[in-house]
Design a protein around this motif. Structure first.
Motif, PDB file in Angstrom:
ATOM      1  N   LEU A 166       0.755  -1.025   0.133  1.00 40.95           N
ATOM      2  CA  LEU A 166       0.251  -0.143  -0.147  1.00 40.95           C
ATOM      3  C   LEU A 166       1.011   1.082  -0.109  1.00 40.95           C
ATOM      4  O   LEU A 166       1.862   1.136   0.228  1.00 40.95           O
ATOM      5  CB  LEU A 166      -0.965  -0.121   1.001  1.00 40.95           C
ATOM      6  N   MET A 167       0.749   1.859  -0.557  1.00 45.46           N
ATOM      7  CA  MET A 167       1.241   3.379  -0.462  1.00 45.46           C
ATOM      8  C   MET A 167       1.227   4.184   0.661  1.00 45.46           C
ATOM      9  O   MET A 167      -0.230   4.457   1.407  1.00 45.46           O
ATOM     10  CB  MET A 167       0.449   4.703  -1.761  1.00 45.46           C
ATOM     11  N   PRO A 168       2.013   4.674   0.892  1.00 51.71           N
ATOM     12  CA  PRO A 168       1.801   4.674   2.423  1.00 51.71           C
ATOM     13  C   PRO A 168       2.313   6.968   2.694  1.00 51.71           C
ATOM     14  O   PRO A 168       2.021   7.361   1.215  1.00 51.71           O
ATOM     15  CB  PRO A 168       3.765   5.059   3.358  1.00 51.71           C
ATOM     16  N   LYS A 169       1.686   7.238   3.893  1.00 51.01           N
ATOM     17  CA  LYS A 169       1.143   8.257   4.039  1.00 51.01           C
ATOM     18  C   LYS A 169       2.147   9.186   3.733  1.00 51.01           C
ATOM     19  O   LYS A 169       3.455   8.712   3.672  1.00 51.01           O
ATOM     20  CB  LYS A 169       0.781   9.054   5.347  1.00 51.01           C
ATOM     21  N   ALA A 218      -2.799  15.136   7.897  1.00 58.14           N
ATOM     22  CA  ALA A 218      -4.200  16.214   7.438  1.00 58.14           C
ATOM     23  C   ALA A 218      -4.078  16.173   5.959  1.00 58.14           C
ATOM     24  O   ALA A 218      -4.964  15.593   5.383  1.00 58.14           O
ATOM     25  CB  ALA A 218      -3.418  17.920   7.037  1.00 58.14           C
ATOM     26  N   THR A 219      -3.284  15.432   4.345  1.00 60.27           N
ATOM     27  CA  THR A 219      -3.797  14.274   3.981  1.00 60.27           C
ATOM     28  C   THR A 219      -3.334  13.143   4.356  1.00 60.27           C
ATOM     29  O   THR A 219      -4.899  12.924   3.387  1.00 60.27           O
ATOM     30  CB  THR A 219      -1.558  13.978   3.397  1.00 60.27           C
ATOM     31  N   TRP A 220      -3.647  12.372   4.613  1.00 59.39           N
ATOM     32  CA  TRP A 220      -4.568  11.432   5.360  1.00 59.39           C
ATOM     33  C   TRP A 220      -6.059  11.263   5.581  1.00 59.39           C
ATOM     34  O   TRP A 220      -6.367  10.858   4.875  1.00 59.39           O
ATOM     35  CB  TRP A 220      -3.083  10.802   6.406  1.00 59.39           C
ATOM     36  N   ARG A 221      -5.584  12.050   6.437  1.00 54.54           N
ATOM     37  CA  ARG A 221      -7.299  12.359   7.148  1.00 54.54           C
ATOM     38  C   ARG A 221      -8.170  13.163   5.561  1.00 54.54           C
ATOM     39  O   ARG A 221      -9.287  12.568   5.776  1.00 54.54           O
ATOM     40  CB  ARG A 221      -7.293  13.445   7.910  1.00 54.54           C
ATOM     41  N   LEU A 222      -7.960  14.064   4.528  1.00 60.30           N
ATOM     42  CA  LEU A 222      -8.658  14.212   3.541  1.00 60.30           C
ATOM     43  C   LEU A 222      -8.346  12.940   2.808  1.00 60.30           C
ATOM     44  O   LEU A 222      -9.598  13.382   2.031  1.00 60.30           O
ATOM     45  CB  LEU A 222      -7.468  15.517   3.465  1.00 60.30           C
ATOM     46  N   GLY A 223      -8.160  12.341   2.978  1.00 54.93           N
ATOM     47  CA  GLY A 223      -7.993  11.144   1.932  1.00 54.93           C
ATOM     48  C   GLY A 223      -9.277  10.632   2.325  1.00 54.93           C
ATOM     49  O   GLY A 223      -8.755   9.397   1.281  1.00 54.93           O
ATOM     50  N   ALA A 263     -11.458  11.681   4.583  1.00 52.13           N
ATOM     51  CA  ALA A 263     -12.669  11.932   5.175  1.00 52.13           C
ATOM     52  C   ALA A 263     -13.888  12.033   3.545  1.00 52.13           C
ATOM     53  O   ALA A 263     -13.530  12.247   1.935  1.00 52.13           O
ATOM     54  CB  ALA A 263     -12.575  13.774   4.362  1.00 52.13           C
ATOM     55  N   ALA A 264     -14.698  12.243   4.133  1.00 49.56           N
ATOM     56  CA  ALA A 264     -16.454  12.179   3.377  1.00 49.56           C
ATOM     57  C   ALA A 264     -16.392  13.491   2.758  1.00 49.56           C
ATOM     58  O   ALA A 264     -16.866  13.974   1.652  1.00 49.56           O
ATOM     59  CB  ALA A 264     -17.422  11.513   3.960  1.00 49.56           C
ATOM     60  N   ALA A 265     -16.334  14.046   3.762  1.00 48.74           N
ATOM     61  CA  ALA A 265     -16.314  15.877   3.410  1.00 48.74           C
ATOM     62  C   ALA A 265     -16.006  16.442   4.153  1.00 48.74           C
ATOM     63  O   ALA A 265     -16.174  16.580   5.655  1.00 48.74           O
ATOM     64  CB  ALA A 265     -17.938  16.093   3.252  1.00 48.74           C
ATOM     65  N   PRO A 266     -14.850  17.324   3.535  1.00 49.12           N
ATOM     66  CA  PRO A 266     -14.204  17.989   5.051  1.00 49.12           C
ATOM     67  C   PRO A 266     -14.235  18.709   5.981  1.00 49.12           C
ATOM     68  O   PRO A 266     -15.289  19.820   5.081  1.00 49.12           O
ATOM     69  CB  PRO A 266     -12.889  17.989   4.442  1.00 49.12           C
ATOM     70  N   ASP A 267     -14.187  19.286   6.944  1.00 49.16           N
ATOM     71  CA  ASP A 267     -14.265  20.420   7.389  1.00 49.16           C
ATOM     72  C   ASP A 267     -12.954  21.116   7.942  1.00 49.16           C
ATOM     73  O   ASP A 267     -12.202  20.540   8.833  1.00 49.16           O
ATOM     74  CB  ASP A 267     -15.213  20.391   8.802  1.00 49.16           C
ATOM     75  N   GLU A 317      -8.499  20.893  -3.108  1.00 46.44           N
ATOM     76  CA  GLU A 317      -8.648  20.079  -3.801  1.00 46.44           C
ATOM     77  C   GLU A 317      -7.768  19.069  -3.881  1.00 46.44           C
ATOM     78  O   GLU A 317      -8.048  18.218  -5.449  1.00 46.44           O
ATOM     79  CB  GLU A 317      -7.456  21.282  -5.098  1.00 46.44           C
ATOM     80  N   TYR A 318      -7.178  18.847  -3.237  1.00 41.82           N
ATOM     81  CA  TYR A 318      -6.487  18.042  -3.263  1.00 41.82           C
ATOM     82  C   TYR A 318      -7.567  16.613  -2.442  1.00 41.82           C
ATOM     83  O   TYR A 318      -7.669  15.179  -3.353  1.00 41.82           O
ATOM     84  CB  TYR A 318      -5.573  18.072  -1.985  1.00 41.82           C
ATOM     85  N   TRP A 319      -8.557  17.034  -1.677  1.00 43.51           N
ATOM     86  CA  TRP A 319      -9.488  16.062  -1.022  1.00 43.51           C
ATOM     87  C   TRP A 319     -10.227  15.277  -2.501  1.00 43.51           C
ATOM     88  O   TRP A 319     -10.875  14.767  -2.868  1.00 43.51           O
ATOM     89  CB  TRP A 319     -10.509  16.421  -0.355  1.00 43.51           C
ATOM     90  N   LYS A 320     -10.085  16.801  -3.123  1.00 42.21           N
ATOM     91  CA  LYS A 320     -11.291  16.032  -4.158  1.00 42.21           C
ATOM     92  C   LYS A 320     -10.307  15.244  -5.498  1.00 42.21           C
ATOM     93  O   LYS A 320     -10.600  14.540  -6.446  1.00 42.21           O
ATOM     94  CB  LYS A 320     -11.750  17.704  -5.278  1.00 42.21           C
TER      95      LYS A 320
END
Length: 275
Positions: A10-13, A226-231, A233-237, A267-270
């Protein structure tokens, strides 16, 4: 072989586009031998074949770890990279790396790790053999070798040069692990208090054994988180995420994230939803 069985793909954080990269690049990690465990996190193997497609750039957000990278014609010891690390991937290839634990490379060297930040050094200064010889022993000839054989050869190269265990290096590792914990400290003062170490002593420890400041390490782990949580998240706050990670406000978080990742948080989340 036990190492092969424990490989992870798996690709890591830290990989900026894990969803896309996993389709194009194989990454496997393998534990080191028992003798190397005080110094080395793991061996990693990256293999790719773009199948005639144009070259592409893979962006990685490095951790506070030094690496030995065995790559034909480019073999070197890499210090901690303070910005994002970009590697042009083209054609086909296979590389083996050794990720040292935070502080793990320092006992091999006669100088502080801060001298190696954002720099590389020849492997002969650590391994006692030139880069071309190290490549031949680990990567083999143009036909290549299996992951298991490469890992065994890399273990053997390092085992010959093994220094005594350094208790200060182990303390540096403990400090970085504390900074890396989920919902971990968001300031140097908080990390210092958690470890029971004065801030100036902590600063000197990080400069000598890790190569970067504790402030840099803390912020890097919070941005990695942050990158992990955004990846996920269904809808980030974003305002809540910025506060959770210790940023002054959402604007501060967005600036820091964009500078390192190359695109704003939303944009990253999308990009991870559509990859």
């Amino acid at each position: 072989m036990e190492k092969t069985d424990s490989a992870q793909t798996l690709m890591p954080k830290g990989v900026v586009d894990p969803a896309g990269a996993a389709r194009r690049i194989r990454l496997a990690t393998y534990p080191p031998s028992a003798a190397l465990q005080p110094f080395v996190d793991y061996h990693w193997v990256v293999e790719w074949d773009l199948g005639g497609r144009p070259p592409e750039t893979q962006r990685v957000l490095p951790y506070p770890n030094a690496h030995l990278v065995l790559d034909r014609g480019q073999t070197a010891i890499h210090g901690v990279v303070r910005g994002a690390f970009e590697r042009k991937v083209e054609g086909a290839g296979k590389v083996l790396g050794v990720r040292f634990k935070p502080g793990g490379l320092r006992p091999f060297l006669p100088h502080p790790l801060s001298r190696l930040a954002d720099r590389t050094m020849p492997v002969d200064e650590v391994l006692g053999v030139a880069g071309a010889e190290a490549e031949l022993r680990v990567l083999g000839d143009e036909r290549g070798r299996s992951d298991a054989d490469m890992v065994t050869a890399a273990d053997a190269l390092l085992a010959v040069a093994l220094p005594p265990v350094d208790e200060r290096a182990l303390l540096a590792q403990q400090a970085v692990e504390a900074a890396a914990a989920a919902n971990g400290p968001v300031s140097v003062a908080a990390l210092s208090a958690q470890l029971g170490i004065e801030e100036r002593t902590l600063q000197r420890l990080f400069s000598n054994y890790v190569g970067v400041s504790p402030k840099w390490v803390i912020q890097r782990f919070r941005l990695q988180e942050a990158t992990w949580r955004l990846g996920q998240a269904a809808a980030p706050d974003l305002a809540e995420l910025a506060a959770r990670l210790g940023f002054f406000d959402q604007a501060h978080f967005t600036r820091s994230f964009t500078q390192l990742v190359g695109k704003p948080p939303l944009e990253y989340w999308k990009s991870q939803q559509t990859a």
